[in-house]
Design an enzyme around this catalytic site. Structure first.
Site, mmCIF file in Angstrom:
data_model
loop_
_atom_site.group_PDB
_atom_site.id
_atom_site.type_symbol
_atom_site.label_atom_id
_atom_site.label_comp_id
_atom_site.label_asym_id
_atom_site.label_seq_id
_atom_site.Cartn_x
_atom_site.Cartn_y
_atom_site.Cartn_z
ATOM 1 N N LYS A 1 1.995 -3.573 7.193
ATOM 2 C CA LYS A 1 2.069 -3.748 5.736
ATOM 3 C C LYS A 1 3.521 -3.570 5.254
ATOM 4 O O LYS A 1 3.964 -4.270 4.336
ATOM 5 C CB LYS A 1 1.155 -2.757 5.019
ATOM 6 C CG LYS A 1 -0.329 -3.025 5.173
ATOM 7 C CD LYS A 1 -0.788 -4.331 4.547
ATOM 8 C CE LYS A 1 -0.677 -4.333 3.042
ATOM 9 N NZ LYS A 1 -1.219 -5.598 2.468
ATOM 10 N N TYR B 1 -1.211 -0.243 11.262
ATOM 11 C CA TYR B 1 -1.569 -0.917 10.006
ATOM 12 C C TYR B 1 -0.447 -0.750 8.984
ATOM 13 O O TYR B 1 0.026 -1.719 8.374
ATOM 14 C CB TYR B 1 -2.888 -0.350 9.449
ATOM 15 C CG TYR B 1 -3.070 -0.616 7.970
ATOM 16 C CD1 TYR B 1 -3.296 -1.914 7.498
ATOM 17 C CD2 TYR B 1 -2.990 0.421 7.031
ATOM 18 C CE1 TYR B 1 -3.435 -2.162 6.129
ATOM 19 C CE2 TYR B 1 -3.129 0.178 5.668
ATOM 20 C CZ TYR B 1 -3.347 -1.111 5.224
ATOM 21 O OH TYR B 1 -3.479 -1.363 3.880
ATOM 22 N N THR C 1 0.836 -1.215 0.000
ATOM 23 C CA THR C 1 0.000 0.000 0.000
ATOM 24 C C THR C 1 0.863 1.254 0.000
ATOM 25 O O THR C 1 2.023 1.221 0.454
ATOM 26 C CB THR C 1 -0.910 0.011 1.247
ATOM 27 O OG1 THR C 1 -1.543 1.296 1.354
ATOM 28 C CG2 THR C 1 -0.142 -0.239 2.535
ATOM 29 N N ASP C 2 0.283 2.367 -0.450
ATOM 30 C CA ASP C 2 1.026 3.637 -0.409
ATOM 31 C C ASP C 2 1.287 4.091 1.029
ATOM 32 O O ASP C 2 2.169 4.923 1.273
ATOM 33 C CB ASP C 2 0.294 4.734 -1.212
ATOM 34 C CG ASP C 2 -1.055 5.141 -0.651
ATOM 35 O OD1 ASP C 2 -1.523 4.538 0.334
ATOM 36 O OD2 ASP C 2 -1.665 6.073 -1.214
ATOM 37 N N GLU C 3 0.529 3.542 1.987
ATOM 38 C CA GLU C 3 0.708 3.987 3.383
ATOM 39 C C GLU C 3 2.083 3.642 3.937
ATOM 40 O O GLU C 3 2.495 4.195 4.955
ATOM 41 C CB GLU C 3 -0.357 3.347 4.293
ATOM 42 C CG GLU C 3 -1.747 3.793 3.972
ATOM 43 C CD GLU C 3 -2.628 3.931 5.220
ATOM 44 O OE1 GLU C 3 -3.827 3.838 5.056
ATOM 45 O OE2 GLU C 3 -2.121 4.138 6.326
HETATM 46 P P1 NAD Z 1 -10.665 -5.892 3.022
HETATM 47 O O1 NAD Z 1 -10.484 -5.573 4.457
HETATM 48 O O2 NAD Z 1 -11.906 -5.471 2.324
HETATM 49 O O3 NAD Z 1 -10.527 -7.473 2.781
HETATM 50 C C1 NAD Z 1 -9.521 -8.248 3.372
HETATM 51 C C2 NAD Z 1 -9.826 -9.708 3.064
HETATM 52 O O4 NAD Z 1 -8.781 -10.516 3.634
HETATM 53 C C3 NAD Z 1 -11.143 -10.211 3.684
HETATM 54 O O5 NAD Z 1 -11.836 -11.016 2.764
HETATM 55 C C4 NAD Z 1 -10.684 -11.053 4.881
HETATM 56 O O6 NAD Z 1 -11.578 -12.079 5.228
HETATM 57 C C5 NAD Z 1 -9.362 -11.601 4.352
HETATM 58 N N1 NAD Z 1 -8.439 -11.973 5.418
HETATM 59 C C6 NAD Z 1 -8.069 -11.233 6.491
HETATM 60 N N2 NAD Z 1 -7.209 -11.927 7.260
HETATM 61 C C7 NAD Z 1 -7.025 -13.125 6.654
HETATM 62 C C8 NAD Z 1 -6.232 -14.259 6.960
HETATM 63 N N3 NAD Z 1 -5.463 -14.303 8.048
HETATM 64 N N4 NAD Z 1 -6.272 -15.324 6.121
HETATM 65 C C9 NAD Z 1 -7.058 -15.302 5.001
HETATM 66 N N5 NAD Z 1 -7.834 -14.250 4.680
HETATM 67 C C10 NAD Z 1 -7.810 -13.167 5.486
HETATM 68 O O7 NAD Z 1 -9.365 -5.310 2.299
HETATM 69 P P2 NAD Z 1 -9.182 -4.529 0.920
HETATM 70 O O8 NAD Z 1 -9.500 -3.105 1.115
HETATM 71 O O9 NAD Z 1 -9.829 -5.299 -0.142
HETATM 72 O O10 NAD Z 1 -7.591 -4.630 0.765
HETATM 73 C C11 NAD Z 1 -6.993 -5.744 0.101
HETATM 74 C C12 NAD Z 1 -5.487 -5.548 0.071
HETATM 75 O O11 NAD Z 1 -5.163 -4.340 -0.618
HETATM 76 C C13 NAD Z 1 -4.857 -5.419 1.453
HETATM 77 O O12 NAD Z 1 -3.635 -6.102 1.439
HETATM 78 C C14 NAD Z 1 -4.644 -3.924 1.619
HETATM 79 O O13 NAD Z 1 -3.577 -3.673 2.497
HETATM 80 C C15 NAD Z 1 -4.332 -3.525 0.194
HETATM 81 N N6 NAD Z 1 -4.654 -2.129 -0.177
HETATM 82 C C16 NAD Z 1 -5.891 -1.634 0.073
HETATM 83 C C17 NAD Z 1 -6.203 -0.336 -0.351
HETATM 84 C C18 NAD Z 1 -7.560 0.271 -0.108
HETATM 85 O O14 NAD Z 1 -7.745 1.455 -0.334
HETATM 86 N N7 NAD Z 1 -8.557 -0.489 0.329
HETATM 87 C C19 NAD Z 1 -5.229 0.433 -1.014
HETATM 88 C C20 NAD Z 1 -3.961 -0.120 -1.242
HETATM 89 C C21 NAD Z 1 -3.688 -1.401 -0.832
HETATM 90 O O1 DAU Z 2 -3.862 4.590 1.049
HETATM 91 C C1 DAU Z 2 -4.197 3.241 0.976
HETATM 92 C C2 DAU Z 2 -4.942 2.869 2.227
HETATM 93 O O2 DAU Z 2 -6.205 3.513 2.150
HETATM 94 C C3 DAU Z 2 -5.131 1.369 2.372
HETATM 95 O O3 DAU Z 2 -3.863 0.764 2.524
HETATM 96 C C4 DAU Z 2 -6.005 1.067 3.592
HETATM 97 O O4 DAU Z 2 -6.264 -0.321 3.678
HETATM 98 C C5 DAU Z 2 -7.313 1.808 3.448
HETATM 99 O O5 DAU Z 2 -8.099 1.612 4.610
HETATM 100 C C6 DAU Z 2 -7.065 3.293 3.230
HETATM 101 O O6 DAU Z 2 -6.565 3.936 4.427
HETATM 102 P P1 DAU Z 2 -7.085 5.391 4.878
HETATM 103 O O7 DAU Z 2 -6.861 5.553 6.305
HETATM 104 O O8 DAU Z 2 -6.564 6.431 3.958
HETATM 105 O O9 DAU Z 2 -8.670 5.187 4.530
HETATM 106 P P2 DAU Z 2 -10.001 5.579 5.319
HETATM 107 O O10 DAU Z 2 -11.121 5.311 4.372
HETATM 108 O O11 DAU Z 2 -10.053 4.964 6.660
HETATM 109 O O12 DAU Z 2 -9.842 7.142 5.481
HETATM 110 C C7 DAU Z 2 -9.674 7.990 4.351
HETATM 111 C C8 DAU Z 2 -9.550 9.417 4.872
HETATM 112 O O13 DAU Z 2 -10.797 9.817 5.440
HETATM 113 C C9 DAU Z 2 -8.522 9.562 5.983
HETATM 114 O O14 DAU Z 2 -7.886 10.835 5.866
HETATM 115 C C10 DAU Z 2 -9.349 9.529 7.260
HETATM 116 C C11 DAU Z 2 -10.665 10.164 6.825
HETATM 117 N N1 DAU Z 2 -11.861 9.664 7.545
HETATM 118 C C12 DAU Z 2 -12.090 8.325 7.560
HETATM 119 C C13 DAU Z 2 -13.174 7.801 8.241
HETATM 120 C C14 DAU Z 2 -13.414 6.294 8.296
HETATM 121 C C15 DAU Z 2 -12.750 10.550 8.147
HETATM 122 O O15 DAU Z 2 -12.552 11.783 8.105
HETATM 123 N N2 DAU Z 2 -13.830 10.039 8.822
HETATM 124 C C16 DAU Z 2 -14.079 8.699 8.898
HETATM 125 O O16 DAU Z 2 -15.064 8.296 9.557
#
Ligand code: NAD
Ligand code: DAU
Length: 338
Positions: A153, A149, A125-127
């Protein structure tokens, strides 16, 4: 002859979109989906393809070597989406994050090494870069994760690289921006705010609302991962940028406008502790390989909002769930998740 791909975390937001993309775009590939079905993993996310003969679901934990060995058996490639993913949950407790996002990656890499897997994509992730005030992170930038988190990662990300450097496991690491789109659990900004607004509940905006995220449609992310699965170089890291940087307050206004809801629903709340101010990725490396995202942000966001309006059956059961995190969130921010 097609590939057999292990997709881990395929019942989550991005993983389920990826499984659907592979089934549609690679008609001779088989997919094994290994997912633990945590709170974020839902069979509903793939119910439309559950009976497809080229798709097999296995319930299991990536931290369990026997489950991983069984699921990876006969596979040529793996893409690891499985993770604990919500920053606020990592503030409540980080143990599961360390388990899945680091130890689970180790179990997968060990098995990949043992069977001589041909490709292993680690979804990072970019984080992991931390926050940047100006400019954008390239793949060469220092890693400076700033919340539990992100640190977990970063651990998985570097462990994957170590298995390339040490054992030549053909690992590719991707670092994407914030995803938005259908099937995202309603704890993250976009689906939380859309579903709260639909119920006339306050939208809890952290701090001054001016934190910046770069937004990438989930379908673009999945297409980028597929491109790298086929064309990426082992041992390399690739940013997958959206090129759509916006302040949270701007996203919030757009959501309310699209839903025809009043701005009085916006509720400024306490800031998230250690809240990263701005994420920004340089997507040049992937662009030079000929890949760029396609979905214009305004269109993607409007379609996403419409999807949640049309799929209350999907989000209602999880929104109404009253769990430990919900209590923590409501105490911390004085605002409701459901
Ligand atoms: P999500 O939380 O929606 O889904 C995670 C999935 O992983 C779920 O289906 C859960 O059941 C499964 N899981 C969790 N722990 C597990 C384990 N121990 N064994 C098997 N399965 C397990 O997540 P997402 O938002 O779809 O993110 C997917 C991937 O992309 C993650 O690795 C996350 O770090 C990365 N990512 C997410 C974002 C974003 O904005 N959502 C951005 C960049 C990278
Ligand atoms: O950048 C990639 C990441 O983006 C992924 O790796 C993570 O899995 C994903 O959860 C996401 O992280 P963020 O913390 O950026 O996402 P979130 O949706 O939780 O929050 C986005 C922005 O909005 C952040 O600045 C916090 C703010 N926020 C979020 C929530 C849930 C609010 O202001 N209020 C809220 O209730």
């Amino acid at each position: 002859m097609g590939e057999r791909v292990l997709v881990t975390g395929g019942c989550g937001f991005i993983g389920s979109n990826f499984v659907r993309l592979l089934l549609a775009e690679r008609p001779d590939w088989e997919i094994v989906n290994l997912d633990k079905l945590t709170y974020a993993g839902r069979l509903e996310n793939l119910q439309d393809v559950a009976n497809e003969p080229r798709y097999r679901f296995v319930k299991g934990d990536i931290c369990d070597p026997a489950a991983v060995a069984d699921a990876m058996d006969g596979c040529t490639m793996a893409v690891n989406f499985a993770a604990e993913t919500h920053v606020d949950r990592s503030l409540l407790g980080a143990t599961h994050f360390i388990d899945t996002d680091i130890k689970g990656v180790l179990v997968l890499l060990e098995q990949a090494r043992r069977i001589g897997l041909e490709r292993f994509v680690q979804i990072s992730t970019d984080e992991v870069y931390g926050s940047i005030a100006e400019g954008s992170f390239t793949e060469e930038s220092l890693l400076c994760p700033r919340n539990p988190y992100a640190a977990s990662k970063a651990g998985g990300d570097r462990l994957a690289f170590a298995y390339w450097a040490t054992y030549r496991v053909p690992v590719i690491i991707t670092r994407a921006s914030n995803n938005y789109g259908p099937y995202q659990y309603p704890e993250k900004l976009v689906p939380l705010f859309v579903t709260n607004a639909l119920r006339d509940l306050p939208l809890p905006l952290y701090g001054d609302g001016r934190n910046v995220r770069d937004w990438l449609h989930v379908e673009d992310h999945c297409r980028g991962v597929l491109f790298l699965l086929e064309h990426g170089e082992p041992g390399e890291v690739y940013n997958i940028a959206g090129g759509n940087e916006h302040e949270n307050i701007a996203i919030t206004h757009t959501i309310l406008r699209l839903l025809g809801k009043p701005e009085t629903l916006i509720r400024p709340v306490e800031d998230r502790v250690g809240h990263d101010r701005r994420y920004s990725l340089d997507g040049g490396k992937l662009a030079r390989l000929g890949w760029t995202p396609r979905v214009p942000f305004a269109e993607g966001l409007e379609a996403t909002v419409r999807w949640y309006v049309d799929h209350e059956w999907w989000w209602k059961p999880v929104k109404d769930h009253d769990g430990e995190f919900q209590k923590y969130y409501e105490q911390q921010y004085g605002a409701r998740l459901a």
